[in-house]
Design an enzyme around this catalytic site. Sequence first.
Site, PDB file in Angstrom:
ATOM      1  N   LYS A 116      26.747  -8.869 -41.044  1.00 53.26           N
ATOM      2  CA  LYS A 116      25.986 -10.137 -40.572  1.00 53.26           C
ATOM      3  C   LYS A 116      24.626  -9.953 -40.445  1.00 53.26           C
ATOM      4  CE  LYS A 116      24.593 -13.338 -37.242  1.00 53.26           C
ATOM      5  NZ  LYS A 116      23.106 -13.444 -37.100  1.00 53.26           N
ATOM      6  N   ASP A 175      25.779 -22.458 -52.555  1.00 55.21           N
ATOM      7  CA  ASP A 175      27.067 -22.545 -51.535  1.00 55.21           C
ATOM      8  C   ASP A 175      27.077 -21.393 -50.781  1.00 55.21           C
ATOM      9  OD1 ASP A 175      29.435 -22.705 -50.346  1.00 55.21           O
ATOM     10  OD2 ASP A 175      30.375 -23.770 -51.976  1.00 55.21           O
ATOM     11  N   GLU A 211      17.507 -18.644 -37.277  1.00 54.74           N
ATOM     12  CA  GLU A 211      17.275 -17.721 -36.171  1.00 54.74           C
ATOM     13  C   GLU A 211      15.868 -16.927 -36.248  1.00 54.74           C
ATOM     14  OE1 GLU A 211      20.680 -14.597 -36.496  1.00 54.74           O
ATOM     15  OE2 GLU A 211      19.329 -13.311 -35.829  1.00 54.74           O
ATOM     16  N   HIS A 258      13.305  -9.299 -31.162  1.00 58.07           N
ATOM     17  CA  HIS A 258      14.079 -10.579 -30.922  1.00 58.07           C
ATOM     18  C   HIS A 258      13.266 -11.315 -29.839  1.00 58.07           C
ATOM     19  CE1 HIS A 258      18.420 -10.600 -32.609  1.00 58.07           C
ATOM     20  NE2 HIS A 258      17.434 -10.508 -33.434  1.00 58.07           N
TER      21      HIS A 258
HETATM   22  C1  MEV Z   1      21.446 -10.371 -35.776  1.00 60.33           C
HETATM   23  O1  MEV Z   1      21.338 -11.471 -36.095  1.00 60.33           O
HETATM   24  C2  MEV Z   1      21.509  -9.317 -36.642  1.00 60.33           C
HETATM   25  C3  MEV Z   1      21.837  -7.943 -36.012  1.00 60.33           C
HETATM   26  O2  MEV Z   1      22.607  -7.960 -35.123  1.00 60.33           O
HETATM   27  C4  MEV Z   1      22.232  -7.187 -37.177  1.00 60.33           C
HETATM   28  C5  MEV Z   1      22.428  -5.609 -37.140  1.00 60.33           C
HETATM   29  O3  MEV Z   1      23.016  -5.433 -35.935  1.00 60.33           O
HETATM   30  O4  MEV Z   1      22.568  -4.789 -37.912  1.00 60.33           O
HETATM   31  C6  MEV Z   1      20.465  -7.357 -35.684  1.00 60.33           C
END
Ligand code: MEV
Length: 438
Positions: free
Chosen positions: A279, A295, A85, A392
């Site tokens: 995430k 792992d 990413e 991003h």
């Molecule tokens: C993207 O990989 C992760 C985010 O969505 C985490 C978040 O929203 O806190 C930017």
Amino acid sequence: MKQPINGFSKLPKEEKINWLATHYFTNKEEGITILKSYWNSDKKLQQLHDEFIENTITNFYLPQGIAPNFLINGSLLSIPMAIEESSVVAAASNAAKFWLTRGGFHAEVRSTIKIGQVHFIFNGSKSVLSSFFNEKKAIFLKESEPITRNMQKRGGGILDIELIDKTDQMSGYYQLHCSFETLDAMGANFINSCLEQFAKTLKKEALSYPLFNDKEKNIEVIMSILSNYVPECLVKVWVECPVEKLFNDSEKSLDFARRFVTAVNIAKIEPYRAVTHNKGIMNGIDAVVIATGNDFRAIEAGVHAYASKNGRYKSLSHAEITNGIFKFSMELPLALGTVGGLTKLHPLVQLNLDMLGNPGAKQLMKIVAVAGLAQNFAALRSLTTSGIQEGHMKMHLGNILNQLEATSEERKQVETHFSSNTITHSAVTDFINQLRNN
Ligand code: MEV
């Protein structure tokens, strides 16, 4: 019509590829060329990778980046991250730089206990089973000594074995619930070997136990396996500083801290947000877990289970402002190893551990958790200020330009144009097409 194949795993690599390409590739020759372009020219290194798994046909590359400037408990580290990413390494690096001048990251390991269970069915008297277990417990330990001797010498081993009655949830279901200290090893093989020995001892001892009737003597072991839920293998990490030290402008600092805390609190009460919030934490954690040969599926499973330990899935991290101090922290379970498994086999993993100062498992737990907290900080910082897309899309722009096979002249013009315009895939495509048409 496609046909199944027998003995595929026995075929030499070239023949596997040929069979696959003949039956499943749209363009056979092109497909084979792509597969082979990922082979390593160092034959020994390629063979090493071929042998990690069954039916290897090529390597699947992930880029490895470095996030420098991580101050953790006073030591400066450059952290290796393997991830596809585009914005993750940049975000971690930004967070590291931000906290470098504000005291750095703090980390402490709370506990390192790991769990494994023998699941079995016993249809008979609970109290007789309990007496049997108490009488035989020492035999379980004794008969596993050949497996535990080395680990014990180093200070680890089996911590306890308990008999757990689960019959209120399933008829006849009991467990040997076992806890282990595996030191610098992740410990899966050690734990599973101990459990399989316990299962053998359990069946054998039951067969000759005089207080069991014939039915009770036949304990049915269903399975013996470690648990990836490790709520007692915990590390805590945090950053803190006076609110006014966050930015030069005190109003901006206060506003930032307040919005940041609110964002974390939303992830504590709203599962839709909590999953994405966590995430983001796992973006940092997985990247270091992979780079250090651990792992990541085990880590993911354990962390997400921990995030819902109180019956509702929620944020792993916490933020607060107390007496003018902004504190951002996280406690999470990480069962990691720095010996055994891939750590000795994979030259790049070895190098990554070397650049981290050859940490033991406890130190690696701290480093990995810090990478997760840094990632969460960076994500929340963008989300509550400029929004996530700006950063991003800037990072993603390179991917779009590669896809469009942009020349260096086109890249220059794109950079100038999109420094003041919103980057989207279609806007960049249109812009390049316009340049090309002119
Ligand atoms: C993207 O990989 C992760 C985010 O969505 C985490 C978040 O929203 O806190 C930017």
